[in-house]
Design a protein around this motif. Structure first.
Motif, PDB file in Angstrom:
ATOM      1  N   SER A 172       0.826  -1.218   0.000  1.00 17.26           N
ATOM      2  CA  SER A 172       0.000   0.000   0.000  1.00 17.26           C
ATOM      3  C   SER A 172       0.855   1.260   0.000  1.00 17.26           C
ATOM      4  CB  SER A 172      -0.928   0.009   1.217  1.00 17.26           C
ATOM      5  OG  SER A 172      -0.176   0.008   2.419  1.00 17.26           O
ATOM      6  N   GLY A 173       2.165   1.096   0.035  1.00 16.60           N
ATOM      7  CA  GLY A 173       3.072   2.233   0.005  1.00 16.60           C
ATOM      8  C   GLY A 173       4.452   1.776  -0.414  1.00 16.60           C
ATOM      9  N   PHE A 174       5.200   2.690  -1.024  1.00 19.01           N
ATOM     10  CA  PHE A 174       6.528   2.355  -1.524  1.00 19.01           C
ATOM     11  C   PHE A 174       7.521   3.435  -1.118  1.00 19.01           C
ATOM     12  CE2 PHE A 174       3.467   0.388  -4.347  1.00 19.01           C
ATOM     13  CZ  PHE A 174       3.965  -0.905  -4.507  1.00 19.01           C
ATOM     14  N   SER A 175       8.771   3.027  -0.961  1.00 14.64           N
ATOM     15  CA  SER A 175       9.829   3.972  -0.638  1.00 14.64           C
ATOM     16  C   SER A 175      10.283   4.698  -1.896  1.00 14.64           C
ATOM     17  CB  SER A 175      11.024   3.234  -0.013  1.00 14.64           C
ATOM     18  OG  SER A 175      11.628   2.385  -0.984  1.00 14.64           O
ATOM     19  N   LEU A 176      11.203   5.637  -1.727  1.00 20.53           N
ATOM     20  CA  LEU A 176      11.727   6.381  -2.867  1.00 20.53           C
ATOM     21  C   LEU A 176      12.482   5.487  -3.837  1.00 20.53           C
ATOM     22  CD1 LEU A 176      12.998   9.640  -1.122  1.00 20.53           C
ATOM     23  CD2 LEU A 176      10.889   9.326  -2.447  1.00 20.53           C
ATOM     24  N   THR A 177      12.963   4.352  -3.340  1.00 20.48           N
ATOM     25  CA  THR A 177      13.687   3.426  -4.210  1.00 20.48           C
ATOM     26  C   THR A 177      12.754   2.423  -4.891  1.00 20.48           C
ATOM     27  OG1 THR A 177      14.087   1.890  -2.366  1.00 20.48           O
ATOM     28  CG2 THR A 177      15.757   3.596  -2.784  1.00 20.48           C
ATOM     29  N   ALA A 225      -4.902   7.424 -14.652  1.00 20.32           N
ATOM     30  CA  ALA A 225      -3.557   6.928 -14.947  1.00 20.32           C
ATOM     31  C   ALA A 225      -2.791   6.653 -13.660  1.00 20.32           C
ATOM     32  CB  ALA A 225      -2.802   7.929 -15.817  1.00 20.32           C
ATOM     33  N   MET A 226      -2.911   7.556 -12.688  1.00 18.10           N
ATOM     34  CA  MET A 226      -2.212   7.355 -11.424  1.00 18.10           C
ATOM     35  C   MET A 226      -2.799   6.189 -10.646  1.00 18.10           C
ATOM     36  SD  MET A 226       0.174   9.419 -11.740  1.00 18.10           S
ATOM     37  CE  MET A 226       0.909   9.018 -10.151  1.00 18.10           C
ATOM     38  N   SER A 227      -4.125   6.061 -10.628  1.00 18.89           N
ATOM     39  CA  SER A 227      -4.737   4.933  -9.914  1.00 18.89           C
ATOM     40  C   SER A 227      -4.353   3.616 -10.581  1.00 18.89           C
ATOM     41  CB  SER A 227      -6.259   5.082  -9.872  1.00 18.89           C
ATOM     42  OG  SER A 227      -6.832   4.971 -11.157  1.00 18.89           O
ATOM     43  N   ALA A 228      -4.256   3.619 -11.907  1.00 12.61           N
ATOM     44  CA  ALA A 228      -3.838   2.410 -12.621  1.00 12.61           C
ATOM     45  C   ALA A 228      -2.400   2.039 -12.272  1.00 12.61           C
ATOM     46  CB  ALA A 228      -3.973   2.616 -14.131  1.00 12.61           C
ATOM     47  N   SER A 229      -1.541   3.045 -12.103  1.00  9.77           N
ATOM     48  CA  SER A 229      -0.139   2.753 -11.769  1.00  9.77           C
ATOM     49  C   SER A 229      -0.033   2.167 -10.368  1.00  9.77           C
ATOM     50  CB  SER A 229       0.703   4.019 -11.880  1.00  9.77           C
ATOM     51  OG  SER A 229       0.374   4.962 -10.867  1.00  9.77           O
ATOM     52  N   SER A 234       1.105  -2.637  -7.157  1.00  6.29           N
ATOM     53  CA  SER A 234       0.735  -3.556  -6.074  1.00  6.29           C
ATOM     54  C   SER A 234       0.609  -4.987  -6.581  1.00  6.29           C
ATOM     55  CB  SER A 234      -0.574  -3.096  -5.426  1.00  6.29           C
ATOM     56  OG  SER A 234      -0.420  -1.839  -4.819  1.00  6.29           O
ATOM     57  N   ILE A 235       0.013  -5.167  -7.765  1.00  9.41           N
ATOM     58  CA  ILE A 235      -0.136  -6.507  -8.327  1.00  9.41           C
ATOM     59  C   ILE A 235       1.237  -7.120  -8.631  1.00  9.41           C
ATOM     60  CG2 ILE A 235      -0.936  -7.798 -10.343  1.00  9.41           C
ATOM     61  CD1 ILE A 235      -3.341  -5.939 -10.473  1.00  9.41           C
ATOM     62  N   LEU A 236       2.104  -6.338  -9.267  1.00 11.72           N
ATOM     63  CA  LEU A 236       3.427  -6.850  -9.611  1.00 11.72           C
ATOM     64  C   LEU A 236       4.256  -7.144  -8.366  1.00 11.72           C
ATOM     65  CD1 LEU A 236       4.198  -4.504 -12.630  1.00 11.72           C
ATOM     66  CD2 LEU A 236       3.777  -6.974 -12.720  1.00 11.72           C
ATOM     67  N   TRP A 245       8.837  -2.101  -7.924  1.00 16.75           N
ATOM     68  CA  TRP A 245       7.619  -1.799  -8.659  1.00 16.75           C
ATOM     69  C   TRP A 245       7.035  -0.443  -8.281  1.00 16.75           C
ATOM     70  CZ3 TRP A 245       7.959  -4.872 -12.413  1.00 16.75           C
ATOM     71  CH2 TRP A 245       8.387  -6.189 -12.252  1.00 16.75           C
ATOM     72  N   GLY A 246       7.382   0.060  -7.140  1.00 11.28           N
ATOM     73  CA  GLY A 246       6.860   1.365  -6.735  1.00 11.28           C
ATOM     74  C   GLY A 246       7.307   2.491  -7.654  1.00 11.28           C
ATOM     75  N   LEU A 247       8.388   2.263  -8.412  1.00  8.29           N
ATOM     76  CA  LEU A 247       8.858   3.292  -9.344  1.00  8.29           C
ATOM     77  C   LEU A 247       7.896   3.489 -10.508  1.00  8.29           C
ATOM     78  CD1 LEU A 247      12.668   2.423  -9.485  1.00  8.29           C
ATOM     79  CD2 LEU A 247      11.541   4.228  -8.168  1.00  8.29           C
ATOM     80  N   LEU A 248       6.957   2.548 -10.687  1.00  9.27           N
ATOM     81  CA  LEU A 248       5.952   2.712 -11.730  1.00  9.27           C
ATOM     82  C   LEU A 248       5.078   3.938 -11.478  1.00  9.27           C
ATOM     83  CD1 LEU A 248       4.655  -0.922 -12.343  1.00  9.27           C
ATOM     84  CD2 LEU A 248       5.851   0.544 -13.981  1.00  9.27           C
ATOM     85  N   VAL A 249       4.845   4.256 -10.215  1.00 12.71           N
ATOM     86  CA  VAL A 249       3.929   5.349  -9.886  1.00 12.71           C
ATOM     87  C   VAL A 249       4.477   6.699 -10.360  1.00 12.71           C
ATOM     88  CG1 VAL A 249       2.677   6.506  -8.036  1.00 12.71           C
ATOM     89  CG2 VAL A 249       2.974   4.016  -7.973  1.00 12.71           C
TER      90      VAL A 249
END
Length: 287
Positions: A172-177, A225-229, A234-236, A245-249
């Motif tokens: 539900s959340g990702f770091s800067l990396t 687009a942002m909600s899709a990212s 999260s799926i990946l 995968w958080g870099l996708l956002v």
């Protein structure tokens, strides 16, 4: 055509060199289009001196709608959100050279798509007139409004296909990396998908002007687009946790902006072409 360009240039002395170059390059491109259509620029754009005066006014005037009333440590804070027509309008203001404007909700800034379109030489600052907007084909507006629906449908479909294979808790959340740093119920992803669908439905409302319909669609396109990212990341992450995968956002943000720009500029240019043809036909009828 070249004489018209030189006459306009002669009356732009108050502009900075950068703005003058951008304005003249945009005008040159438009004059080429008029030449291909066999339309006199004076008939389509008006006398060169008047055109230059309108351009100067558009590039040097300030828009009060760009500034919210609340600021915290110099950072603008907007509480009204995109449901306010005044707030929405700041994301599409080609008459203002200000590229970054207060965001629609919360603290910080967002992109003025109108200023971006002018800087990219896609339109002129005074192209979005009521006469041009009235000439936009209904089909062009409907096609633009399909964009957020397509994005929302794709992300919702991907979520539905993978729902049973997803664990109860997902990123539900990702770091800067790009690594996951928080988890939450996978039901939150369903809410994210519903947000995208809701935005697309909101943009499809017809009880507004053509310009506002397109601005709504641009806002909805960015949001979907942002909600899709978020859903995709999260799926990946659930399938391969070692990925960033958080870099996708953040990577999706420029793509969302490009898509939002397209859903306004493409219909507007269709309206411009029809307006030029109408002006050319009118000139031919009076000759």
């Amino acid at each position: 055509m070249k004489m018209y360009l030189r006459e306009v240039d002669a009356h732009l002395g108050a502009l900075s060199r950068e703005d003058r170059v951008l304005a003249l390059e945009a005008l040159a491109a438009q004059l080429d289009e008029l030449a291909e259509a066999g339309i006199d620029p004076v008939e389509a754009l008006g006398p060169a001196q008047d055109y230059a005066a309108d351009l100067l006014d558009a590039l040097t005037s300030d828009s009060p709608a760009e500034n919210p009333n609340l600021r915290v440590l110099g950072v603008p804070v907007e509480l009204r959100g995109p449901l306010s027509a005044e707030v929405r309008s700041r994301t599409w203001n080609p008459e203002s050279p200000q590229l970054f404007v207060p965001r629609l909700l919360g603290a910080g800034w967002t992109v003025n798509l109108g200023a971006l379109a002018v800087r990219m030489r896609l339109i002129r600052p005074d192209d979005a007139t009521s006469e041009v907007l009235d000439q936009i084909p209904e089909r062009a507006v409907r096609t633009a409004q399909l964009t957020p629906f397509v994005i929302a449908a794709a992300s919702s479909g991907a979520l539905a296909l993978t729902w049973k294979r997803l664990p109860a808790r997902v990123a539900s959340g990702f770091s800067l990396t790009g690594r996951r740093n928080r988890t939450g119920s996978k039901r939150a992803l369903a809410a994210t998908a519903a947000l995208g669908v809701g935005a697309a439905l909101w943009a499809a409302r017809e009880q507004t002007s053509t310009e506002d319909q397109l601005v709504r669609t641009a806002s909805a396109t960015t949001l979907t687009a942002m909600s899709a990212s978020v859903i995709a990341a999260s799926i990946l992450d659930a399938r391969r946790r070692r990925g960033r995968w958080g870099l996708l956002v953040p990577a999706t943000l420029p793509l969302g902006i490009a898509a939002a720009l397209a859903v306004i500029v493409l219909p507007l240019r269709a309206g411009l072409r029809r307006a030029w043809r109408a002006a050319g036909a009118g000139a031919g009828g009076t000759a």
